[in-house]
Design an enzyme around this catalytic site. Structure first.
Site, PDB file in Angstrom:
ATOM      1  N   GLU A 172     -11.423 -35.209 -33.630  1.00  0.00           N
ATOM      2  CA  GLU A 172     -11.711 -34.142 -34.591  1.00  0.00           C
ATOM      3  C   GLU A 172     -12.774 -34.572 -35.607  1.00  0.00           C
ATOM      4  O   GLU A 172     -12.514 -34.698 -36.809  1.00  0.00           O
ATOM      5  CB  GLU A 172     -10.423 -33.695 -35.269  1.00  0.00           C
ATOM      6  CG  GLU A 172      -9.460 -33.048 -34.275  1.00  0.00           C
ATOM      7  CD  GLU A 172      -8.131 -32.647 -34.882  1.00  0.00           C
ATOM      8  OE1 GLU A 172      -7.868 -32.995 -36.055  1.00  0.00           O
ATOM      9  OE2 GLU A 172      -7.338 -31.989 -34.191  1.00  0.00           O
ATOM     10  N   GLU A 509     -10.281 -24.634 -37.306  1.00  0.00           N
ATOM     11  CA  GLU A 509      -9.439 -24.947 -38.464  1.00  0.00           C
ATOM     12  C   GLU A 509     -10.192 -25.798 -39.488  1.00  0.00           C
ATOM     13  O   GLU A 509      -9.929 -25.693 -40.699  1.00  0.00           O
ATOM     14  CB  GLU A 509      -8.166 -25.665 -38.018  1.00  0.00           C
ATOM     15  CG  GLU A 509      -8.394 -27.022 -37.378  1.00  0.00           C
ATOM     16  CD  GLU A 509      -7.103 -27.653 -36.880  1.00  0.00           C
ATOM     17  OE1 GLU A 509      -6.036 -27.047 -37.068  1.00  0.00           O
ATOM     18  OE2 GLU A 509      -7.175 -28.757 -36.304  1.00  0.00           O
TER      19      GLU A 509
END
Length: 704
Positions: A172, A509
């Site tokens: 991420e 997100e």
């Protein structure tokens, strides 16, 4: 389905040792050479259109507690070549049919001192090379531990790379674009915070790694069919520009436990002078085994909305109450605590989402935070966190199921494991059966935080095996899986097509956690999506998060037109409209594209592509004459010019174009868009503006 196989075996006599072998791709443009060094070290070399792409690179494995590793002292015992040509039909995908066409060289090596046997199998496709190590049953090599795999990828220069830090626990990260020689100096700046992370080297990067040479070659390094082995990263010798494989260790520091007969995953190298070929390649899928699920009638693409974005942005909460300092399931009595009024997974709100899904033709609704335990889980290294079957007092599983069923909508289950994989496995059968009893056919699983058992990593062999176990167990219950924070995919969705989605990268997100780079989505298809579809959760229309979540000053670095295009450019059979229903209701004309866009395709054509800059894709809806086009753009405004020559000749179509307004910009005017219709044929052309962080989306329907 058709298959053509031709095999030639060459038995090499002791008195005529052969140290070099050559293999060409079916179209002759790719060439691979295998040879042994004077000390018996296996090597390979790769050429594309007579240009060297991979310099002579060593192969082998270093073993633990063994007086002699599998690195040198080899001689060639046999060499076998073959050709394979097969067309197969995926359960879902970018294409109705996929051709699997390659030439193969399998070199069997015997280590002179130990008489151990190692086979290296090479498959050369028109778009690249795959190779793996194989260990047949033998008396001198049965159980062994891999200390490190020593596969090299020797670069021919200081290429431009799109990379993220090598990490045992997360992918991420935003991508950094730099020269290979600059990775070390840029490494620390490329590392951003995560719930679980561990880097191993200042020159370590992850696959899929995308590169471009100064003379215009595109090179992609990755792996395929990651089964019962640890995830491969790459560590760069930045003096000599040589990448070497770097496997994820387990709690003991070991890289892989092996028992012959066995094999490693494939190591893959894709090469082309056209970036579009990298995106269109199905090599990763083709290196995986065929579908093992006999009845696939229950596996279907899904378009969904969910009670999710409002929690991610801080508007609402997963937890039911703020009164509990700790929770012990079976002991904590939620009926005696005061609700916090921000818990999102309540009957009233979920029904609102179900109504919206039914009204606008969505297949399903995801609900997170429905089950007890969310007050006390994050960062606690807690083994027994959730039981995956016990709801909060304000969420009635049976009532919601009945309500959704009456509206023709399915529910998607959420299983946050908190990375306690042992706890998940002990509850898995009961949790999956609970899903089937209540009409849930798909699950979003999560692995946030440090792995339990302690010391294991998200990408180590034992945890890789857990992900596979969960997937195969789900197939037994006819459940589709969308795994978040798990290992990045390597084409296993061909073998187990119930794996309809993964996260395993920096998704939408992070736009609520401070933002992602506006060109992020022009890199992901060249990197993360090489191994399989991503649940990227696009469709955000309100970019200024502070407008509905006052304590969050994040901003989504994208235009609305860019968000629409993602449904085409970020291929997935699982697509979410991630924003809040009330935000879509303000822009219903733009929302129409999300409602219309297909999930499954007969054909995909990559019209324009340059990593980090832009991608334009056209896809034909499965079983239909409808086409959809998506274009996403990076930092610089540009004119995208495309032809519609992929349309059927002699037919007329109506194109609805959702585009950036002239004054749109991802940061200053993100909601400015235009919608126009245009009659087109296969002879038509389009020149369309894409602003920074912008793009366009087009739906095309035949006029009958």
């Amino acid at each position: 389905m058709k298959a053509v196989i031709f095999t030639l075996t060459l038995l090499l006599l002791v008195f005529r040792p052969v140290k070099a072998q050559e293999l060409k791709s079916p179209n002759g443009e790719m060439r691979m050479q295998f040879s042994l060094k004077n000390n018996g070290t296996p090597t390979y070399q790769l050429f594309y259109k007579n240009k060297e792409v991979i310099k002579k690179s060593s192969l082998g494995l270093e073993l633990k507690n063994d007086k002699k590793s599998l690195l040198n002292d080899f001689e060639i015992t046999t060499s076998e070549t073959s050709t394979f040509d097969q067309t197969w039909t995926p359960v879902w995908g970018e294409e109705k049919e996929i051709r699997n066409y390659y030439n193969e060289l399998a070199v069997t090596l015997t280590q002179k001192e130990t008489e151990r046997i190692m086979r290296i199998r090479f498959r050369l496709f028109n778009e690249g090379l795959g190779f793996r190590y194989e260990f047949p049953a033998q008396k001198n090599l049965v159980y062994f531990v891999v200390k490190e795999e020593r596969t090299q990828f020797a670069m021919t220069g200081d290429h431009t790379a799109f990379w993220i830090p090598g990490d045992y626990d997360t992918q991420e990260y935003d991508y950094t674009e730099s020269r290979l020689s600059e990775i070390r100096e840029k490494f620390d700046a490329a590392v951003t915070g995560n719930a679980s992370q561990e880097q191993f080297s200042k020159t370590g990067v992850q696959t899929a790694l995308m590169m471009k040479t100064d003379d215009g070659l595109y090179i992609n390094l990755h792996e395929a069919a990651l089964i019962n082995y640890s995830c491969m990263h790459l560590n760069l010798d930045d003096k000599n520009m040589i990448f070497e494989s770097w496997l994820t260790p387990d709690a003991n520091g070991d890289k892989a436990y092996m028992q012959a007969p066995t094999k490693t995953p494939w190591r893959t190298i894709m090469v082309s002078d056209d970036a579009r070929d990298i995106l269109a390649s199905k090599m990763t899928l083709n290196l995986n085994e065929p579908n093992k699920i006999e009845d696939t009638s229950w596996i279907k693409p899904v378009k969904y909305i969910g009670v999710w974005w409002e929690m991610i942005t801080g508007k609402s909460s997963w937890a039911y109450t703020d009164e509990l300092p700790s929770v012990q399931l079976g002991i904590t009595d939620y009926s005696k605590v005061k609700p916090n009024e921000t818990h999102a997974a309540n009957n009233k709100k979920v029904k609102r989402y179900i109504d919206f899904a039914a009204e606008h033709g969505f297949d399903a609704v995801l609900v997170e935070g429905w089950n007890q335990g969310w007050e006390d889980w994050f960062g606690k290294s807690k083994d027994y966190v959730f039981d995956f079957v016990t709801p909060y007092p304000d969420f009635d599983v049976q009532e919601i199921h009945a309500y959704a069923k009456s509206k023709g909508v399915e529910m998607i289950m959420h299983h946050e494991t908190s990375s306690s994989v042992r706890n998940y496995e002990r509850h898995m059968d009961k949790a999956y059966q609970f899903m089937k009893d209540n009409g849930y056919n798909s699950v979003k699983s999560g692995y946030v935080g440090d792995i339990l058992p302690r010391g294991e990593k998200h990408y180590s062999q034992w945890i890789i095996n857990h992900y596979q176990y969960a997937l195969e167990k789900a197939a037994d219950y006819k459940i589709m899986v969308n795994a978040h924070e798990a290992v990045r995919p390597t084409g296993i969705c061909r073998t187990y097509p119930n794996l309809i989605g993964n996260e395993s990268a920096r998704g939408t997100e992070y736009q609520a956690f401070g933002g992602s780079k506006p060109n992020h989505v022009t890199v992901l298809p060249f990197t993360r999506l090489i191994g399989g579809p991503m649940d990227y959760t696009p469709g955000i229309f309100e970019m200024d998060i502070s407008k509905f979540s006052p304590n969050n000053n994040s901003y989504v670095n994208s235009t609305i037109a860019n968000q629409l295009a993602l449904y085409v450019t970020m291929y997935s059979p699982l697509q979410m409209a991630a924003d809040l229903p009330e935000h879509y209701e303000k822009f219903m004309d733009a929302f129409q594209f999300i409602k219309d866009v297909a999930l499954d395709w007969d054909k995909s054509i990559y019209l324009e592509a340059e990593p980090g800059k832009y991608i334009t894709v056209a896809r034909k809806e499965k079983g239909s004459s409808n086409w959809f086009i998506g274009n996403v753009n990076g930092y610089e405004a540009r004119k995208s010019t495309i032809k519609f020559d992929f349309l059927e000749k002699g037919k007329k179509y109506i194109a609805t174009i959702y585009a950036d307004a002239k004054d749109a910009h991802y940061k200053t005017n993100s909601q400015a868009y235009t919608i126009k219709t245009k009659r087109i044929t296969s002879k038509s052309k389009l020149s369309q503006l894409s602003v920074p962080g912008g793009g366009y989306a087009i739906s095309i329907k035949q006029i009958k």
